[in-house]
Design a protein around this motif. Structure first.
Motif, PDB file in Angstrom:
ATOM      1  N   ASP A 188      14.299  36.063  11.612  1.00 59.39           N
ATOM      2  CA  ASP A 188      13.894  35.750  12.714  1.00 59.39           C
ATOM      3  C   ASP A 188      14.949  36.521  13.805  1.00 59.39           C
ATOM      4  OD1 ASP A 188      12.642  34.490  15.141  1.00 59.39           O
ATOM      5  OD2 ASP A 188      14.386  33.010  15.188  1.00 59.39           O
ATOM      6  N   ASP A 222      15.675  30.017  12.860  1.00 62.57           N
ATOM      7  CA  ASP A 222      16.121  28.655  13.374  1.00 62.57           C
ATOM      8  C   ASP A 222      14.958  27.791  13.534  1.00 62.57           C
ATOM      9  OD1 ASP A 222      15.238  30.347  15.483  1.00 62.57           O
ATOM     10  OD2 ASP A 222      16.185  28.987  16.696  1.00 62.57           O
ATOM     11  N   ASP A 246      15.704  35.486  17.905  1.00 65.14           N
ATOM     12  CA  ASP A 246      16.026  34.673  18.792  1.00 65.14           C
ATOM     13  C   ASP A 246      16.649  33.264  18.156  1.00 65.14           C
ATOM     14  OD1 ASP A 246      15.502  36.313  21.308  1.00 65.14           O
ATOM     15  OD2 ASP A 246      13.529  35.842  20.928  1.00 65.14           O
ATOM     16  N   GLY A 247      17.740  33.031  18.273  1.00 66.40           N
ATOM     17  CA  GLY A 247      18.290  31.999  17.829  1.00 66.40           C
ATOM     18  C   GLY A 247      18.753  31.955  16.254  1.00 66.40           C
ATOM     19  N   THR A 248      18.594  32.993  15.658  1.00 61.26           N
ATOM     20  CA  THR A 248      19.050  33.335  14.198  1.00 61.26           C
ATOM     21  C   THR A 248      19.975  34.517  14.271  1.00 61.26           C
ATOM     22  OG1 THR A 248      16.883  32.605  13.494  1.00 61.26           O
ATOM     23  CG2 THR A 248      18.059  34.229  12.281  1.00 61.26           C
ATOM     24  N   HIS A 252      12.895  23.551  18.057  1.00 61.49           N
ATOM     25  CA  HIS A 252      11.644  23.674  18.886  1.00 61.49           C
ATOM     26  C   HIS A 252      10.334  23.715  18.165  1.00 61.49           C
ATOM     27  CE1 HIS A 252      12.698  27.584  18.359  1.00 61.49           C
ATOM     28  NE2 HIS A 252      11.240  27.975  18.388  1.00 61.49           N
ATOM     29  N   ASP A 282       9.292  29.199  11.681  1.00 65.05           N
ATOM     30  CA  ASP A 282       9.993  29.856  10.790  1.00 65.05           C
ATOM     31  C   ASP A 282       9.985  29.474   9.234  1.00 65.05           C
ATOM     32  OD1 ASP A 282      10.944  32.138  12.327  1.00 65.05           O
ATOM     33  OD2 ASP A 282      12.537  30.803  13.051  1.00 65.05           O
TER      34      ASP A 282
HETATM   35 MG   LIG Z   1      14.201  31.705  16.788  1.00 60.01          MG
END
Ligand SMILES: [Mg+2]
Length: 410
Positions: free
Chosen positions: A60, A177, A62-64, A192, A196
């Motif tokens: 992934d 994430d 964003d955030g990963t 959120h 994933d």
């Molecule tokens: Mg993400």
């Protein structure tokens, strides 16, 4: 004709903007090619040095792999990003030397709804890939259809963009994430979503969180449980009606008042009553107002027909309109309540959107509204019987069944 590693003719694709190096502070760009699939619902960026492999390490974004520089949840602009961990470049480069193809799968619906400019976003992807400094293929889902995780359209696209090389799921991994993890001592905010984790589960490949993959976290943090397990509908032997001895059709003329979420299967049930037993369907979506529904129900009963009220009928007030007609015309009135809860209704509606062009999108707010208005039906409202209808899906072919059994919502 020159071809890139994805096997697509190069000249058909739009070239990256050459002025971008300046825009991103002079970082050297990794040469690559953009293409699109699915009527532009999917963008694909493939660096020129990315080669097909049987082992894939998928991430992934964003955030990963990245987070915001500003510390905000959503990036303030296309430059508001940095790699999430210092080790990310080195780790990804070593995956490449271990023979993995490195792939990014990212949901970016914001591009389609116009919150993010598509070309600026492309420049952002190029800059991220350059910063990582490894051969990478990036799939960007910008719609809400089959390409959006947890649906598996982006994986299908990867299969088509891997030369003739078959992918070995056993030795592949997906890292993300959105893992449905709970709030805890080490996690100030719950994840959120679970998109994933569900995406990997739908594909049947190994799943890791960024902490587990990059930071070697051994701890399995608590997560879930999923609000709806589609496969469970097939693992349990359930009868369509409860109690099992509910009579359909009734011997006498009657009114059946359906109760259930949009997407809970009311219309399918009503249609069957109509086709098999001649019930007249009364439906507010078709007639427009409840007053017209009441009139149509009365008319059918006076014609000697039984009727089924195919509306959501969440509360006593909406049901009273029909129990009153039954009383007035001295016919039986039964309530048939769909067992389907909000999470399942959401799943069903998503499945419909993915499989039918004419399916109407029903927002989560409409579902929540039904949930908040809902009052459990009672005999005292004027019903002769209250029965439960279990949703038992039927499919024309195996691929539809497979799709239904996946996690479709996050
Ligand atoms: Mg993400």
């Amino acid at each position: 004709m020159k071809r890139n590693s994805a096997g697509k003719p190069k000249e058909k694709m739009d070239k990256a903007d050459p002025t971008i190096d300046k825009f991103f502070g002079g970082s050297s760009k990794k040469a690559g090619t953009w293409s699109a699939e699915g009527g532009n619902d999917l963008l694909i960026y493939t660096t020129d040095d990315c080669t097909p492999q049987s082992k894939v390490a998928c991430f992934d974004m964003d955030g990963t792999l990245i987070t915001t520089k500003s510390g905000k949840v959503f990036p303030t602009d296309v430059n508001d990003w940095k790699l999430l961990y210092d080790c990310i470049s080195i780790r990804i480069q070593s995956l490449v030397s271990e023979g993995f193809k490195v792939v990014i799968f990212t949901n970016q619906k914001g591009i389609q709804v116009g919150k993010v400019d598509k070309n600026s976003f492309k420049r952002k992807i190029e800059a991220i890939v350059s910063e990582i400094g490894a051969p990478i293929q990036v799939f960007v889902s910008i719609g809400s259809g089959i390409y959006r995780k947890p649906c598996t359209g982006m994986w299908e696209a990867l299969l088509k963009n891997n030369g003739d090389v078959q992918i070995d799921k056993e030795s592949s991994v997906y890292v993300g994430d959105a893992a449905g993890r709970h709030k805890s001592k080490i996690r100030p905010k719950k994840d959120h979503s679970s998109a994933d984790r569900y995406f990997a589960a739908n594909l049947g490949i190994s799943f890791k969180t960024p902490e587990q993959f990059f930071l070697d976290q051994k701890l399995e943090e608590p997560w879930g449980p999923p609000t709806f397990e589609p496969s469970r509908l097939f693992s349990e032997k359930i009868s369509e009606l409860e109690p099992a001895d509910v009579k359909v059709p009734s011997e006498e003329k009657e009114v059946i008042v359906m109760v259930g979420f949009p997407g809970s299967g009311k219309s399918t049930f009503a249609k069957k009553l109509s086709e098999d037993h001649g019930y007249v369907i009364v439906n507010r979506d078709k007639l427009g107002t409840w007053q017209k529904c009441v009139a149509a129900a009365k008319y059918a009963l006076n014609e000697g027909k039984s009727v089924v009220i195919d509306n959501t009928n969440p509360d006593r007030e909406s049901r009273k309109r029909y129990t009153e007609i039954a009383k007035e015309l001295d016919v039986e009135c039964r309530c048939f309540k769909m067992s389907c809860n909000l999470a399942q209704a959401q799943h069903n509606l998503r499945y419909r959107i993915l499989t039918s062009k004419s399916a109407q999108d029903v927002g989560i707010m409409v579902l929540r509204m039904h949930g908040s208005k809902f009052q459990e039906p009672e005999l005292a409202e004027g019903f002769n019987e209250i029965a439960t209808v279990n949703f038992i899906p039927k499919f024309d072919d195996e691929s539809r069944r497979e799709l239904f059994c996946m996690y479709l919502t996050d």
